[in-house]
Design an enzyme around this catalytic site. Structure first.
Site, mmCIF file in Angstrom:
data_model
loop_
_atom_site.group_PDB
_atom_site.id
_atom_site.type_symbol
_atom_site.label_atom_id
_atom_site.label_comp_id
_atom_site.label_asym_id
_atom_site.label_seq_id
_atom_site.Cartn_x
_atom_site.Cartn_y
_atom_site.Cartn_z
ATOM 1 N N THR A 130 49.497 -15.397 22.077
ATOM 2 C CA THR A 130 49.925 -16.268 23.176
ATOM 3 C C THR A 130 51.183 -17.049 22.818
ATOM 4 O OG1 THR A 130 49.272 -18.272 24.364
ATOM 5 C CG2 THR A 130 48.273 -17.965 22.234
ATOM 6 N N ASP A 131 51.900 -17.495 23.847
ATOM 7 C CA ASP A 131 53.081 -18.334 23.591
ATOM 8 C C ASP A 131 52.685 -19.734 23.118
ATOM 9 O OD1 ASP A 131 52.067 -19.338 25.997
ATOM 10 O OD2 ASP A 131 53.956 -19.192 27.103
ATOM 11 N N GLU A 132 51.391 -20.089 23.289
ATOM 12 C CA GLU A 132 50.972 -21.453 22.930
ATOM 13 C C GLU A 132 51.075 -21.730 21.433
ATOM 14 O OE1 GLU A 132 47.564 -23.144 24.739
ATOM 15 O OE2 GLU A 132 47.862 -22.091 26.612
ATOM 16 N N TYR A 155 42.565 -24.295 20.532
ATOM 17 C CA TYR A 155 42.765 -22.893 20.939
ATOM 18 C C TYR A 155 44.035 -22.320 20.309
ATOM 19 C CZ TYR A 155 44.577 -19.045 23.785
ATOM 20 O OH TYR A 155 45.128 -17.845 24.192
ATOM 21 N N LYS A 159 44.582 -19.313 17.506
ATOM 22 C CA LYS A 159 45.387 -18.109 17.754
ATOM 23 C C LYS A 159 46.513 -18.003 16.717
ATOM 24 C CE LYS A 159 45.162 -15.404 20.652
ATOM 25 N NZ LYS A 159 44.385 -14.141 20.789
#
Ligand code: NAD
Ligand code: DAU
Length: 348
Positions: A130-132, A155, A159
């Site tokens: 993810t970009d997060e 989260y 990741k």
């Protein structure tokens, strides 16, 4: 080729499974999923009888099971999507995210490494991220593949950790991998705890639309089938040991997106313009809420020729129609445990 797709009963995974099963009849597709609250085999009803498709109910946190499944099936390649994926849930229960996203990923890496016996010819571990992991942007700038990791939520920290493990297995053991970091997805079959399907469901039911904080947070939205198409491309043409960012250059402040959604829903439901906007309710902010995500997708565009196939308005239109046409699907997933989650999260 035997391809293991993890998390294939979830939102994005089900689109990836369908694309591979339909487009590549000569590949054997194995969908491994624990069927948590987010996994739903109804998402794959249309392809469940295909001869190149097998479903395996299993939990990636179980080391022994992962080892024996790899021994039994001798998968050639892995596309790993299984994860706990909702930021709000990670704030309430971080350990569940460490278990599935970190431990589960390391279990899969170990099982692949062991079954492949250090012979990595034609093997691949494709990790979907993810970009997060890049943290939060200010008002300007874009996430590039070289942007330093700076995760802010449990989260995104889980990741980021899983991404690092995948890279580490590449560097240490030579395991062939590729990683993609994608922006916010929307589309058919997304569980209604994420912004767009939650708000569609609430508008249908005349329930409040809980906008966190002042609504001036920005996300970069991509139609899920465009993400699946990008995964297909990277799977077949991506360079080993590379990271590719995936996004649609499509930034929206939450409040503007919600207003657009309200307008489209009013039209489709035959309600007077402005009706759904009255449901907007500004609520307590998400702790550690990242201000802005925005992906620079020029690498995947220049190197592999990928670009989104639909505009946001088109994708949103298709998505709303799907939810309106699939009331049964929404009813099934919003009964039972979903109600408990909803009441606890929104204190209503
Ligand atoms: P999702 O929550 O809809 O689906 C996750 C799937 O994983 C479910 O089917 C669930 O049953 C399964 N799963 C969870 N824990 C498991 C376990 N321990 N063992 C086996 N299966 C398990 O998630 P999604 O939105 O489809 O996201 C899929 C992947 O893409 C995730 O890795 C996520 O981090 C990543 N991603 C999501 C987005 C997005 O906007 N949704 C954007 C970028 C990246
Ligand atoms: O950026 C990619 C990520 O996008 C994925 O890695 C995650 O798996 C996915 O869940 C998504 O994370 P977000 O936290 O951005 O998505 P969510 O739909 O939960 O929230 C989108 C924005 O809307 C965010 O700024 C929070 C806000 N929001 C969300 C909910 C659920 C609200 O204002 N109210 C809400 O009720």
């Amino acid at each position: 080729m035997k391809i293991l797709i993890t998390g294939g009963a979830g939102f994005i995974g089900s689109h990836v499974v369908r694309l591979f099963v339909e487009k590549y009849p000569h590949y054997d597709i194995y969908n491994l999923d624990a069927l948590t609250y987010a996994g739903n085999l109804e998402n794959l009803k249309d392809i469940e009888d295909r001869s190149n498709y097998t479903f395996i109910k299993a939990d990636i946190t179980n080391e022994t099971t992962m080892m024996s499944l790899f021994e039994q099936y001798q998968f050639d390649r892995v596309i790993h999507l299984a994860a706990e994926s909702h930021v709000d849930r990670s704030i309430n229960d971080p350990l569940a995210f460490v278990k599935t996203n970190v431990l589960g990923t390391v279990n899969l890496l170990n099982a692949a490494k062991s079954a492949w016996n250090d012979d990595f010819q034609n093997k691949l571990f494709y990790h979907v991220s993810t970009d997060e992991v890049y943290g939060a942007l200010g008002e300007t700038g874009l996430f590039q593949e070289t942007t330093a990791y700076d995760p802010n939520s449990p989260y995104s920290a889980s990741k980021a950790s899983s991404d690092h493990f995948v890279r580490a297995y590449g560097e240490t053991y030579g395991l062939p991998y590729v990683i993609t970091n994608c922006s916010n997805n929307y589309g058919q079959h997304q569980f209604p705890e994420k912004l767009i399907p939650l708000f569609i469901n609430n508008i249908i039911n005349n329930e409040p639309l809980p906008v966190y904080g002042d609504g001036h947070y920005t996300r970069d939205w991509l139609y899920v089938k465009d993400h699946a198409a990008a995964i297909d491309l990277v799977f077949h043409k991506g360079k080993l040991k590379e990271t590719y960012n995936i996004g649609g250059f499509n930034e929206w402040k939450n409040i503007d997106l919600v207003k657009l959604l309200c307008q489209q829903m009013d039209r489709k439901l035959g309600r007077p313009s402005g009706t759904s906007e009255t449901l907007i309710s500004f609520v307590k902010d998400r702790p550690g809420h990242d201000l802005r995500y925005a992906i620079d997708a020029s690498k995947i565009n220049k190197e592999l020729g990928w670009r989104p196939s639909v505009t946001f308005e088109e994708g949103l239109n298709i998505t709303i129609d799907w939810y309106l046409d699939n009331a049964d699907w929404l009813d099934h997933v919003t009964s039972g445990a979903y109600r408990d989650y909803y009441l606890k999260q929104y204190k209503r």
